[in-house]
Design an enzyme around this catalytic site. Structure first.
Site, PDB file in Angstrom:
ATOM      1  CB  THR A 100      74.589  83.603  65.371  1.00 40.87           C
ATOM      2  OG1 THR A 100      73.444  83.055  65.697  1.00 40.87           O
ATOM      3  CG2 THR A 100      75.716  83.026  65.660  1.00 40.87           C
TER       4      THR A 100
ATOM      5  CG  ASN B 164      82.116  83.655  65.969  1.00 43.90           C
ATOM      6  OD1 ASN B 164      82.630  83.641  67.132  1.00 43.90           O
ATOM      7  ND2 ASN B 164      80.956  84.334  65.643  1.00 43.90           N
TER       8      ASN B 164
ATOM      9  N   GLY C  38      76.022  71.654  62.815  1.00 50.90           N
ATOM     10  CA  GLY C  38      76.057  70.970  61.344  1.00 50.90           C
ATOM     11  C   GLY C  38      77.422  70.652  61.261  1.00 50.90           C
TER      12      GLY C  38
ATOM     13  NE  ARG D  40      75.087  79.455  68.380  1.00 55.20           N
ATOM     14  CZ  ARG D  40      74.060  79.875  67.130  1.00 55.20           C
ATOM     15  NH1 ARG D  40      73.450  80.965  67.759  1.00 55.20           N
ATOM     16  NH2 ARG D  40      74.057  79.154  66.147  1.00 55.20           N
TER      17      ARG D  40
ATOM     18  CB  SER E 178      80.015  76.859  59.454  1.00 54.78           C
ATOM     19  OG  SER E 178      80.656  75.684  60.301  1.00 54.78           O
ATOM     20  CB  CYS E 179      82.615  80.267  61.652  1.00 53.79           C
ATOM     21  SG  CYS E 179      81.316  80.151  62.682  1.00 53.79           S
ATOM     22  CB  THR E 180      81.738  75.678  63.955  1.00 56.24           C
ATOM     23  OG1 THR E 180      81.305  76.614  64.780  1.00 56.24           O
ATOM     24  CG2 THR E 180      82.118  74.292  64.777  1.00 56.24           C
TER      25      THR E 180
END
Length: 407
Positions: A217, A386, A250, A273, A183-185
């Site tokens: 998102t 992101n 996650g 968020r 993921s981006c994170t």
């Protein structure tokens, strides 16, 4: 080689932007899986304009740009985007029914966000990421972490998670057909954690935690909505415009797949968020066993670790700065997996008192020894775009890496 893209939401669209600019692939085939708007030109309009990143021609050529989409052919489903032929498929969303074989597509980037479990059979009526392989693709890159429904099965042998620049050496072309780009994170977090592991080693890192202050998102709602039956996360049904919303990530689980040493370290990951379209921040806290209180780990050492990493081993994707940034400053920042804001690095050192007790049989008593261990808590701030700047550009580099192994 032709590139296939399945799903045309935020990451699918920006993946097209990336590869149109890069021009590694001669042709791109995009599966939307349904008709769009009232005419084929509505797809072109969607590609050309973006509320977050502006006008595609400006992204490609700056303020002197001219329109770059031409030769629309609705019957064939094709158009040329800055000279690259792009074909759009609009019949099915089920991966096994997409005509990858007929289109000559060997490599697919799965961007729908729906097909994330590599264990699901390709004939599942709801679809499966493996359906792309049945439909003729040889490799599939998933633009999200794997989501395994049956935890007892785990990740199959032909699947692997890769953050480019960190662990692409684990990819085996003759073995791995489904690749998760995490993921981006997780991508940003990997570049924040790895320099510390390289310097201190996993044994000295006692625990770690992170919070991502993450842009909204498309899974969130514009206005408050009544949750569907069985929905447990009521906050996701609250307006993204008006709220800071607690959610989950996650990233901790995915990080252990990318950096196996993290399995030995107690690690927690949280997420909130905020009402932004893109531009996110990770606040990483790490507790490190120090050498002494007198000669302790300090801010200068931590910043020097990142400064060195950003100029050598991870120079292509890690950026160190002493500038004071806000989230809009990093939107579209090219190929920056993580931007470390050194001005906000903090450290605190203290003695942790530990009682080590042991029963001595000869005296029949428990004897305890008091040990004082110096521990330094380190806080590091890392920015990431992101969507395009960090994640899609990193995904693009991974895609070309996989493609080059297929030639």
């Amino acid at each position: 080689m032709k590139l296939g893209i399945n799903g045309f939401g935020r990451i699918g669209k920006l993946t097209l932007w990336h590869h149109v600019a890069r021009k590694y692939f001669d042709e791109i085939v995009v599966n939307i899986g349904r008709e769009v708007g009232t005419s084929f030109s509505d797809i072109a309009s969607y590609i050309e304009k973006d509320s977050t990143y502006g006008w595609l021609p400006v992204y490609l050529y700056g303020h002197k740009a001219k329109r770059v989409i031409e030769n629309l052919n609705e019957k064939e489903g094709t158009m040329y985007v800055d000279g690259i032929k792009v074909k759009f498929l609009r019949k099915t969303r089920n991966p096994k029914e997409i005509n990858w074989r007929e289109e000559g597509v060997r490599l697919v980037v799965e961007c729908s966000g729906k097909f994330r479990d590599p264990n699901i059979d390709p004939d599942n009526p709801k679809g499966s990421v493996r359906g792309h392989l049945t439909a003729g693709a040889e490799k599939v890159i998933v633009s999200a972490p794997f989501k395994i429904k049956d935890k007892e099965k785990g990740i199959p042998e032909d699947a692997v998670t890769v953050v480019y620049g960190i662990n692409e050496d684990v990819y085996q072309p003759n073995k791995h057909n489904i690749i998760s780009a995490a993921s981006c994170t997780t991508t940003c977090l990997s570049y924040m954690v790895k320099p510390l592991l390289d310097y201190f080693g996993a044994d000295r890192i006692l625990s770690a935690s992170m919070v991502t202050v993450h842009a909204a998102t498309s899974s969130q709602v514009v206005l408050d909505r009544l949750p569907k039956e069985g929905k447990k996360d009521l906050r996701r049904m609250r307006s993204v415009f008006n709220n800071i919303i607690l959610t989950t990530t996650g990233a901790a689980e995915a990080l252990a797949l990318v950096i196996p040493e993290m399995k030995r370290i107690g690690f927690m990951a949280e997420s909130v968020r905020v009402p932004l379209t893109t531009g996110s921040l990770i606040i990483l806290t790490v507790n490190i066993q120090d050498e002494s209180v007198e000669n302790h780990i300090n801010r200068e050492l931590i910043n020097n670790i990142y400064k060195e990493a950003a100029s050598t081993k991870y120079k292509d994707y890690l950026i160190f700065t002493m500038e004071q940034n806000v989230s809009s400053d990093i939107i579209g920042y090219p190929k920056a997996a993580a931007i470390i804001e050194g001005a906000e690095t903090h450290t605190r050192t203290a003695l942790a008192k530990v009682d080590i007790c042991k029963v001595l049989p000869e005296i029949g008593k428990e004897v305890c020894t008091h040990v004082e261990i110096p521990v330094t808590q380190v806080v590091v701030y890392g920015w990431y775009d992101n969507e395009l700047g960090s994640y899609t550009n990193m995904l693009g580099d991974l895609t070309v890496f996989i493609a080059e192994k297929m030639i």
